[in-house]
Enzyme design. Structure first.
Site, PDB file in Angstrom:
ATOM      1  N   GLY A 206      55.378 -39.523  80.511  1.00 20.97           N
ATOM      2  CA  GLY A 206      56.829 -39.591  80.319  1.00 20.97           C
ATOM      3  C   GLY A 206      57.474 -40.399  81.428  1.00 20.97           C
ATOM      4  O   GLY A 206      56.795 -41.118  82.155  1.00 20.97           O
ATOM      5  N   ASN A 207      58.797 -40.320  81.522  1.00 15.77           N
ATOM      6  CA  ASN A 207      59.491 -40.992  82.625  1.00 15.77           C
ATOM      7  C   ASN A 207      60.733 -40.185  82.989  1.00 15.77           C
ATOM      8  O   ASN A 207      61.054 -39.186  82.346  1.00 15.77           O
ATOM      9  CB  ASN A 207      59.830 -42.444  82.255  1.00 15.77           C
ATOM     10  CG  ASN A 207      60.736 -42.520  81.044  1.00 15.77           C
ATOM     11  OD1 ASN A 207      61.872 -42.079  81.082  1.00 15.77           O
ATOM     12  ND2 ASN A 207      60.219 -43.075  79.941  1.00 15.77           N
ATOM     13  N   HIS A 208      61.440 -40.643  84.031  1.00 18.81           N
ATOM     14  CA  HIS A 208      62.535 -39.843  84.597  1.00 18.81           C
ATOM     15  C   HIS A 208      63.886 -40.059  83.917  1.00 18.81           C
ATOM     16  O   HIS A 208      64.902 -39.600  84.421  1.00 18.81           O
ATOM     17  CB  HIS A 208      62.691 -40.152  86.084  1.00 18.81           C
ATOM     18  CG  HIS A 208      61.551 -39.634  86.904  1.00 18.81           C
ATOM     19  ND1 HIS A 208      61.265 -38.302  87.001  1.00 18.81           N
ATOM     20  CD2 HIS A 208      60.615 -40.284  87.643  1.00 18.81           C
ATOM     21  CE1 HIS A 208      60.211 -38.132  87.771  1.00 18.81           C
ATOM     22  NE2 HIS A 208      59.790 -39.331  88.164  1.00 18.81           N
ATOM     23  N   SER A 209      63.927 -40.779  82.792  1.00 18.42           N
ATOM     24  CA  SER A 209      65.240 -41.024  82.164  1.00 18.42           C
ATOM     25  C   SER A 209      65.908 -39.692  81.812  1.00 18.42           C
ATOM     26  O   SER A 209      65.296 -38.822  81.203  1.00 18.42           O
ATOM     27  CB  SER A 209      65.052 -41.856  80.893  1.00 18.42           C
ATOM     28  OG  SER A 209      66.242 -41.852  80.153  1.00 18.42           O
ATOM     29  N   ALA A 274      64.616 -45.155  77.360  1.00 18.42           N
ATOM     30  CA  ALA A 274      63.490 -45.641  78.170  1.00 18.42           C
ATOM     31  C   ALA A 274      62.214 -45.303  77.384  1.00 18.42           C
ATOM     32  O   ALA A 274      61.580 -44.277  77.610  1.00 18.42           O
ATOM     33  CB  ALA A 274      63.489 -44.955  79.523  1.00 18.42           C
TER      34      ALA A 274
END
Ligand code: CTP
Length: 398
Positions: A206-209, A274
């Site tokens: 995943g990512n931090h968006s 994102a």
């Protein structure tokens, strides 16, 4: 959101009156000019001094006093909207029957502006047939009635009857009475948040968006009158306005499907999510166990949603992408716009301190076929969203 709007707030005798203080704060913060009328009995529940301090105007209570007569007709004509929150069972009955024994009721009966109410009472009173009849009468009279919430009540009971939270009242108010019409009749798609690509049943890439930028864009489009579909990856956010169509997805593939389904009907698409560029070639069916050798994850590309929508774009559809660049920002963003056939691209630069992922502020540059269309300095994501939407409005009405 309510800049220059005049709101008349009526407060009746209910424990929920303490929430009126928060409602006044929110209204003032949103730019509204607020005047307060209370019923005499409401003074026992909330202090007029606090309300007059917050609104910068005296709180009106009596029809007549030592200082003369209060002109109730003027108040109902001054306001753009008359909100009665909380509305007690007793005041509800008076409104339904046109009973005029205090300033608040006199103002209601002479109001020429729209009226909305936020009832608050105990569950048994809320369920009573007379309450149902009175609410139906108000509804027939064109009054907008906020739904009550279910929860702990002042009596100690648990059930329906709690006044809606001040934020919910504010958003309902804006949504119902103060949306603009620069995008009326237009349909808009927004993507937001991260995507999660499963590795096995318990892990993901995943990512931090946080999704804040996309949610702010959906809300800004909605406030300009657009019908909005917000497709979001996993976030803790909910849109401020119930009228925004929300589609929650997890993976890039699900986001692609959701966008593809609706894009043909859209006039505007803003792709701010994102989206993961890669996913697992095969998702493990069982949890991957620790082993003695270091594992290698075999990744494959996800479908590029922006590029796909850009390629299938019809004349009249306006597509906006986002770009996150760390070097040769303007040049790379412009290349990305052309490669994905977007009408405009919003450039986020990681060099901008305080902007981007997780922050409530952003600093961006909008690029289109003419080069730099707009630079938006570091401001809240709400303001960034409003300016991006203003830019889109100017383009589609050009
Ligand atoms: N995007 C998308 N679908 C993907 C990947 C990206 O719709 N699978 C969209 C994003 O929502 C954004 C734009 O494409 O509007 C740019 O994404 P970005 O990650 O900055 O660029 P990439 O194309 O992934 O290229 P790179 O990571 O190499 O810069």
């Amino acid at each position: 959101m309510l800049q220059g709007k005049k709101i008349l707030l009526g407060i009746t005798a209910s424990i929920a009156a303490y929430k009126s203080i928060l409602l006044v704060r929110l209204l003032v913060k949103a730019g509204a000019e607020v005047r307060v009328i209370m019923t005499p009995a409401a003074k026992d529940f909330v202090s007029p001094l606090v309300l007059s301090t917050l609104t910068n105007h005296p709180v009106l209570i009596e029809l007549a006093g030592t200082e003369g007569w209060s002109n109730h007709v003027e108040l109902g004509r001054w306001a753009d909207l008359f909100v009665i929150a909380p509305l007690s069972c007793n005041s509800l009955a008076k409104m339904a029957n046109g009973q005029c024994d205090n300033l608040l009721m006199a103002s209601y009966l002479s109001a020429t502006c729209p009226v909305m109410v936020a009832p608050a009472m105990d569950e048994d009173m809320w369920q009573h047939n007379s309450t149902k009849r009175n609410l139906q009468t108000l509804h027939n009279d064109g009054i907008y009635i906020m739904p009550v919430e279910t929860g702990e009540l002042a009596s100690g009971l648990f059930g329906p009857g709690r006044m809606a939270e001040p934020e919910t009242i504010l958003h309902a108010m804006i949504s119902r009475f103060f949306r603009k019409d620069s995008l009326k009749g237009k349909r808009a798609l927004v993507t937001a948040g991260p995507t999660f690509e499963a590795i096995d049943p318990v892990r993901f890439i995943g990512n931090h968006s946080s999704g804040q930028m996309g949610f702010a864009l959906a809300e800004a489009l909605y406030l300009q009158g657009a019908d909005v579909v917000l497709v979001t990856g996993p976030t803790a956010l909910t849109p401020a306005f119930a009228g925004i169509g929300l589609v929650r997805v997890v993976s890039a593939a699900e986001m692609f499907e959701a966008c593809n389904r609706v894009f043909g009907n859209m006039d505007i698409a803003i792709l701010s999510a994102a989206v993961a560029d890669y996913k697992m070639q095969h998702i493990a069916e069982q949890k991957i166990k620790k082993a003695n050798t270091d594992p290698t994850l075999q990744l494959v590309k996800t479908k590029d949603i922006l590029a796909h929508l850009g390629a299938s774009k019809k004349p009249g559809q306006f597509v906006v992408g986002f770009a996150l660049e760390t070097e040769n920002e303007l040049e790379n963003a412009q290349k990305k716009r052309l490669a994905k056939n977007a009408d405009a691209i919003v450039l986020n630069s990681l060099k901008d301190q305080g902007a981007g992922f997780g922050s409530s502020e952003n600093q961006v540059t909008i690029l289109d076929q003419d080069g730099i269309a707009l630079f938006i300095p570091l401001v809240s994501k709400t303001i960034v969203a409003e300016q991006i939407v203003s830019y889109i409005v100017s383009k589609i009405h050009a």
